[in-house]
Design a protein around this motif. Structure first.
Motif, PDB file in Angstrom:
ATOM      1  N   SER A   1     -31.282  12.935  -8.533  1.00  0.00           N
ATOM      2  CA  SER A   1     -30.420  12.477  -9.638  1.00  0.00           C
ATOM      3  C   SER A   1     -29.026  13.063  -9.494  1.00  0.00           C
ATOM      4  O   SER A   1     -28.651  14.014 -10.161  1.00  0.00           O
TER       5      SER A   1
ATOM      6  N   ARG B   1     -25.116   4.714 -19.147  1.00  0.00           N
ATOM      7  CA  ARG B   1     -25.353   4.890 -17.712  1.00  0.00           C
ATOM      8  C   ARG B   1     -25.775   3.571 -17.066  1.00  0.00           C
ATOM      9  O   ARG B   1     -25.291   3.202 -15.981  1.00  0.00           O
ATOM     10  N   ALA B   2     -26.668   2.853 -17.715  1.00  0.00           N
ATOM     11  CA  ALA B   2     -27.101   1.571 -17.162  1.00  0.00           C
ATOM     12  C   ALA B   2     -25.960   0.559 -17.143  1.00  0.00           C
ATOM     13  O   ALA B   2     -25.831  -0.235 -16.202  1.00  0.00           O
TER      14      ALA B   2
ATOM     15  N   THR C   1     -34.888   3.662 -15.920  1.00  0.00           N
ATOM     16  CA  THR C   1     -34.828   5.126 -15.861  1.00  0.00           C
ATOM     17  C   THR C   1     -34.099   5.725 -17.059  1.00  0.00           C
ATOM     18  O   THR C   1     -34.558   6.696 -17.663  1.00  0.00           O
ATOM     19  N   TYR C   2     -32.954   5.131 -17.420  1.00  0.00           N
ATOM     20  CA  TYR C   2     -32.090   5.722 -18.440  1.00  0.00           C
ATOM     21  C   TYR C   2     -32.123   4.992 -19.775  1.00  0.00           C
ATOM     22  O   TYR C   2     -31.575   5.496 -20.773  1.00  0.00           O
TER      23      TYR C   2
ATOM     24  N   ALA D   1     -31.978   1.230 -12.999  1.00  0.00           N
ATOM     25  CA  ALA D   1     -31.280   2.229 -13.822  1.00  0.00           C
ATOM     26  C   ALA D   1     -31.675   2.092 -15.287  1.00  0.00           C
ATOM     27  O   ALA D   1     -31.872   3.107 -15.990  1.00  0.00           O
TER      28      ALA D   1
END
Length: 567
Positions: free
Chosen positions: A183, A342-343, A336-337, A333
């Motif tokens: 990460s 962030r995505a 994950t997020y 992404a």
């Protein structure tokens, strides 16, 4: 056959016939003892490991300590070792000398190519299930070959023979490294990639002289040039130039050669070098490299001649550097997020990298999410009869564990598998020392651990690799987006030989087996090519399978077939 291999794991009564073939092919005996008779060409490096294993090829330490067994290192090797009352053969992950094996006279007969089997086993029979798979599942390489009874030991696998029955086990899987997600961003990950790649290239090049780099001028081969220079290697490079502007990469290759201080040979490709209906010069257990690439083989031979060079190249760069081009890194992404800032940043990078708007990227992402992950290998069904082709691909050891990961990482591993199908196929590499530094195990394992969205950070594909070598390459090369193409060359060859291709396909063995849609093939071949129509490449892939089938059947062997057990 300087780099060929022949081995027999079995009873002494059959060993004499194997030794006679080895003598005829001028293969030297490396081991002749209870249960194993091993022969290889004089250019196959070999050593005995501290654990007693006989290792053929290159092995490098994974830790810096001495390698006591094949499992302690990485490289390109086959290792033969004792296992109980029998033997085992380990093939290095990713690379490694090819090994084909079959049941024979109560034991297991192994070879690196078909020729050593001539005189031992006769009458190879086409595996028509394999041929049907080859038509619809491009670059799907499993243990199955196109010859009944003959299998390939896949990279990262072990063949065990206990004196009675052979079996295979998996030693290495990409999914172990996909799960070790790092990460961090490009700036943090790039230095480690640079270190690993230069270190791996130093391992490959340190014991080699007369290194010839195939330098296209694209990013991947340029990175290998920079890694060779960083490793202190002495090498020259060759650049293949087409008559059309789409394949003229000389300005980029010249910039890299000047930057690295190396000699650059320019080898011209011409459409007359391409014979799309010629039988392959070497017949293997599977179709060889695409006929459309034979011009490169001819140009290479003109440039290199009879010199014995070690061929380095950038093969595998797009694959291990995750050149995806889809919206899947965004979905990865988001998984994950969550759907937060962030995505959204990843979505912006994906849109920028594909030259699309955020709206278009969002729409495509929604469609991809609705479809869900793709299960299995991509199918290509143009020009084949739907009722005659398989609905599912042959199994591969790496299929296990794929469903636990996002589609972006599945694509990454699939891309890696596709390039592994190519590394031993080009004619110009046959019986030569060929090195693919980008497929070095430490490099691949690191690349697999890089998050899918990091490869597109900033809207640039292969972002980590670009950043890793930005200071070692000219900016016009490291930041370029385009690639050289050979479409104009291929199109001229196709148009010149269209009638011959028609006869090859419509009067061929695949059509006789009912595998081709004859009407679709004939209709396409009869019409003029429109601008941007490259569907003929699909026809050329099918033609390659047809040429291979005819070549195998034309070998003219007679006698017991490959799948017949003789005791």
């Amino acid at each position: 056959m300087k780099r060929a291999l022949l081995a027999y794991l079995g009873h002494e009564g059959a060993a004499g016939a194997v030794a006679a073939v080895a003598a005829r092919l001028e293969l030297r005996g490396l081991f002749e003892g209870p249960g194993l008779h091993l022969f290889a060409g004089d250019r196959v490096a070999h050593r005995v490991m501290p654990d007693g294993a006989i290792l053929l090829g290159d092995i490098f330490s994974a830790t810096g300590a001495a390698c006591h067994s094949p499992l302690d290192g990485w490289g390109s090797f086959l290792a033969f070792g004792r296992e109980g009352r029998g033997w085992r053969i380990d093939r290095a992950p990713l690379t490694g000398l090819p090994l084909y094996w079959m049941r024979w006279r109560g034991g297991t007969l192994c070879a690196s190519r078909l020729e050593p089997l001539i005189g031992l086993v006769d009458a190879p029979r086409i595996d028509w299930d394999f041929a049907a798979q080859a038509l619809v599942y491009s670059n799907l390489r499993t243990e199955r070959t196109g010859i009944v009874g003959l299998r390939e030991l896949q990279p990262g696998m072990r063949l065990l023979w206990d004196g009675d029955e052979p079996r295979t086990d998996m030693l290495w899987s990409p999914w172990e490294h996909v799960g070790k997600v790092r990460s961090a961003g490009v700036a943090e990950l790039a230095p480690e990639l640079e270190t690993r790649l230069i270190g791996a290239t130093r391992s490959w090049s340190s014991a080699r002289s007369n290194i010839m780099l195939e330098l296209s001028g694209g990013l991947d081969s340029s990175i290998v040039a920079a890694a060779l220079a960083g490793a202190g290697a002495d090498f020259t490079a060759v650049n293949f130039v087409t008559q059309g502007a789409d394949g003229d990469e000389r300005p980029y290759a010249q910039a890299v050669a000047s930057h690295c201080g190396i000699e650059l040979i320019e080898a011209e490709l011409t459409s007359s070098d391409l014979d799309l209906v010629a039988a392959p010069a070497i017949v293997g257990p599977r179709p060889g490299a695409y006929a459309v690439l034979r011009g490169i083989d001819h140009a290479f031979e003109r440039a290199v001649g009879g010199r014995d060079v070690s061929v380095f190249g950038g093969i595998g760069g797009d694959n291990i550097f995750s050149f995806d081009g889809s919206v899947l890194p965004f979905l990865d992404a988001a998984r994950t997020y969550g759907l937060g800032r962030r995505a959204f940043e990843v979505l912006r990078d994906v849109a920028r990298g594909g030259g699309a708007t955020l709206w278009d990227a969002s729409r495509l992402a929604w469609q991809a999410w609705r479809r869900g992950p793709r299960d299995g290998w991509r199918r290509e069904t143009e020009f084949v009869r739907q009722e005659a082709i398989p609905s599912s691909p042959f199994a591969h050891p790496w299929d296990e564990g794929a469903r636990e990961h996002a589609q972006a990482k599945r694509n990454h591993v699939e891309a890696m598998r596709r390039i592994l199908d190519f590394v031993d196929r080009p004619l110009r590499w046959a019986d030569r020392d060929v090195v693919a530094p980008l497929l070095s195990q430490p490099v691949v394992e690191y690349c697999l651990s890089v998050p899918s969205w990091t490869w597109i950070e900033g809207g640039r594909d292969r972002a980590v690799a670009r950043a890793a070598f930005a200071r070692r390459l000219p900016p016009e090369v490291v930041w370029r987006r385009g690639k050289g193409r050979i479409e104009s060359l291929a199109t001229r060859a196709y148009l010149r030989q269209r009638s011959e291709i028609r006869d090859l396909l419509l009067e061929g063995r695949l059509a006789a087996q009912g595998l081709l849609d004859r009407v679709a093939v004939e209709d396409y071949l009869a019409r003029d090519l429109a601008d941007g129509d490259f569907l003929y490449f699909r026809l050329l892939e099918i033609a390659d399978v047809e040429l291979w089938v005819r070549s195998v059947e034309g070998l003219g062997w007679a006698g017991a077939s490959f799948d017949q057990r003789a005791y």
